[in-house]
Design a protein around this motif. Sequence first.
Motif, mmCIF file in Angstrom:
data_model
loop_
_atom_site.group_PDB
_atom_site.id
_atom_site.type_symbol
_atom_site.label_atom_id
_atom_site.label_comp_id
_atom_site.label_asym_id
_atom_site.label_seq_id
_atom_site.Cartn_x
_atom_site.Cartn_y
_atom_site.Cartn_z
ATOM 1 N N TRP A 88 -4.961 6.232 7.326
ATOM 2 C CA TRP A 88 -4.169 5.157 6.706
ATOM 3 C C TRP A 88 -5.051 3.948 6.433
ATOM 4 C CZ3 TRP A 88 0.967 4.072 5.213
ATOM 5 C CH2 TRP A 88 1.280 2.727 5.041
ATOM 6 N N ALA B 47 -1.758 11.459 -2.241
ATOM 7 C CA ALA B 47 -2.374 10.592 -1.240
ATOM 8 C C ALA B 47 -1.622 10.664 0.081
ATOM 9 C CB ALA B 47 -2.418 9.153 -1.739
ATOM 10 N N GLU B 48 -0.286 10.802 -0.002
ATOM 11 C CA GLU B 48 0.494 10.881 1.232
ATOM 12 C C GLU B 48 0.117 12.107 2.043
ATOM 13 O OE1 GLU B 48 4.660 8.551 0.293
ATOM 14 O OE2 GLU B 48 4.542 10.705 -0.038
ATOM 15 N N TYR C 40 0.830 -1.206 0.000
ATOM 16 C CA TYR C 40 0.000 0.000 0.000
ATOM 17 C C TYR C 40 0.863 1.253 0.000
ATOM 18 C CZ TYR C 40 -3.180 3.614 1.731
ATOM 19 O OH TYR C 40 -3.892 4.774 1.886
ATOM 20 N N HIS C 41 1.942 1.242 0.776
ATOM 21 C CA HIS C 41 2.847 2.396 0.809
ATOM 22 C C HIS C 41 3.419 2.660 -0.573
ATOM 23 C CE1 HIS C 41 6.980 4.161 2.087
ATOM 24 N NE2 HIS C 41 6.121 5.129 1.857
ATOM 25 N N GLY D 1 -7.680 4.567 3.753
ATOM 26 C CA GLY D 1 -7.081 4.520 2.421
ATOM 27 C C GLY D 1 -6.725 3.111 2.004
ATOM 28 N N LEU E 235 1.004 4.592 -2.761
ATOM 29 C CA LEU E 235 0.563 5.927 -2.352
ATOM 30 C C LEU E 235 1.188 6.977 -3.260
ATOM 31 C CD1 LEU E 235 0.775 5.918 1.566
ATOM 32 C CD2 LEU E 235 -1.275 6.110 0.176
#
Length: 537
Positions: A242, A232-233, A224-225, A245, A228
């Motif tokens: 978190w 989105a971050e 997922y990171h 999302g 991003l």
Amino acid sequence: ALRCAVWTTNVVWGANPNMNKTEVDDHGTLKRVRALEHGWNVCLKSCFPDASDESGARIPEFGLGEVAMVNLLLKDHGDGAAIPEAGAKALKRVLFAAHHSLGVEYCPLLPDIAAVLLTAMDESYVYATIRQMLERSSHFVALSMMEHLSWCKTFLDLVARMYPQTHVIMKTVGLLNPNALDPIFKRFFVTILRMEHVKRLMDLFTLEGKEVLFRFGTALMCFYHAHLSTKAELIVTDAASWWEGLRAFAHSRRFQFEIFLENQVYGFVSGRFRRTSVFPRSAFVERLIEKNEEWVRENVSFQEYLSYEDEATLGFVDDDEVNIVLARPAVNRTALASWFPASFTSTKLKIIYSSNVHGRTIERFYHHCSTVRHTVTLLEVLGKDAVVGMFATQTWKKSTGGYGNAECFIFRLSPNPACFKWRHAPSSRSSSHSDGEVELEHSSFVDSASSERRREKGRQRLFADQVMVSTDDFISMGIGEDGASGLRTNEDLTRGSTSPSMGFSNESLLGDDSQVFDIGLVEVYRFVREVDGKPVD
């Protein structure tokens, strides 16, 4: 039927790794049905001797928390819709049996695991499967808060080891906290993944156990990171955003579950294992968990994590002859549960006196309390829409002197619940000395001061042992000035009074300048064990 057989045999094999394969497969055949159903019926009769026992039973939360349990029943397992009534009743029976017959007290993963198992299994199979898991509990679930916290710390250690950049952003948004990992270690990914994917994860969990939570969870966080965007971050600013999302991502078309499972979680590339696996070996994970259990034991105050579980609502035993009134509202019982000593965890309230039924006299009050040590007395304040009360640690009785101890307390249940526990009585020593007036020049003075402190502690203990006062004319708790009390009733339980008292340091329980009030209903409760209904004392 196929998934039921797979989950059953997987758990048997996972719980008994040395069992013969033929014997394992036998657990998934139809010839086991009759034996499992018979065992389940015996268990149900033990848990619910009468139909009313089942209707009055509460669903155990096992540390999951009341809010999460409500969400589980009303939306999380039905794509936003509630679990059907039949399914909810089945879940209630299975979880109650796990608590009553298998002795499970703490296991936050269990409610969601049981709910998922019930999508493919009958109740008898789910109960048998849970029982098998508990035979090797460390392989499947955490059965204590210490174990749960050590799993959370191990998860964070693994992320830091394998995906350091993901660990950095997790720290930034507040995910390096056991509370923030509930979607994984309390909810079994139910609040993140599609239900079809949760079931697929259960295929793996039933065989591999908790390692799936670590392996899948760490890979999902990193994946997922990686997806991003910069925009989105900026949106992901805390743990809640978190997970919101991540849920949106896991439900989108971009998330190909089976491909992710093969490539990222288990390291398949073109049908072959990678030469070096990112995820460490099982033995390493077990050693890390063991190390973190020791770390948790030495560094974590469990009192700090009492809020980690949502507030529990104290249960009560319905009485056919006496209508429960003042303790019936859940908000009142939730407040009481948060104030009682830890020794009263897993207990319920049972009414022993009601002024509406047993008579409004102090003699009847004493009679119905005569065999009980720990009691909760609730007083309805007429004209104020208020309820106040006392928690007593010794039997109420006619006495010429005071009794009780520092665990007694007085409280207001409504409006605005407030509890006033024992702190200390005012010191008999003067504290008016100016700076420099007292000089510690001689050791004899130090010895004298030490003796005075011991005497003062003795006075404090003596004062605490006199917080309950009851005679032919009144019942009271808390000693105030000029003969007043923290809370007092007269001989016929029709008039009460409240005032600041020494030791409890309370305000007027009515929240204003009122000290005298008219009493409506009076109820007294004792404590019984939640498991078998037997009195605590």
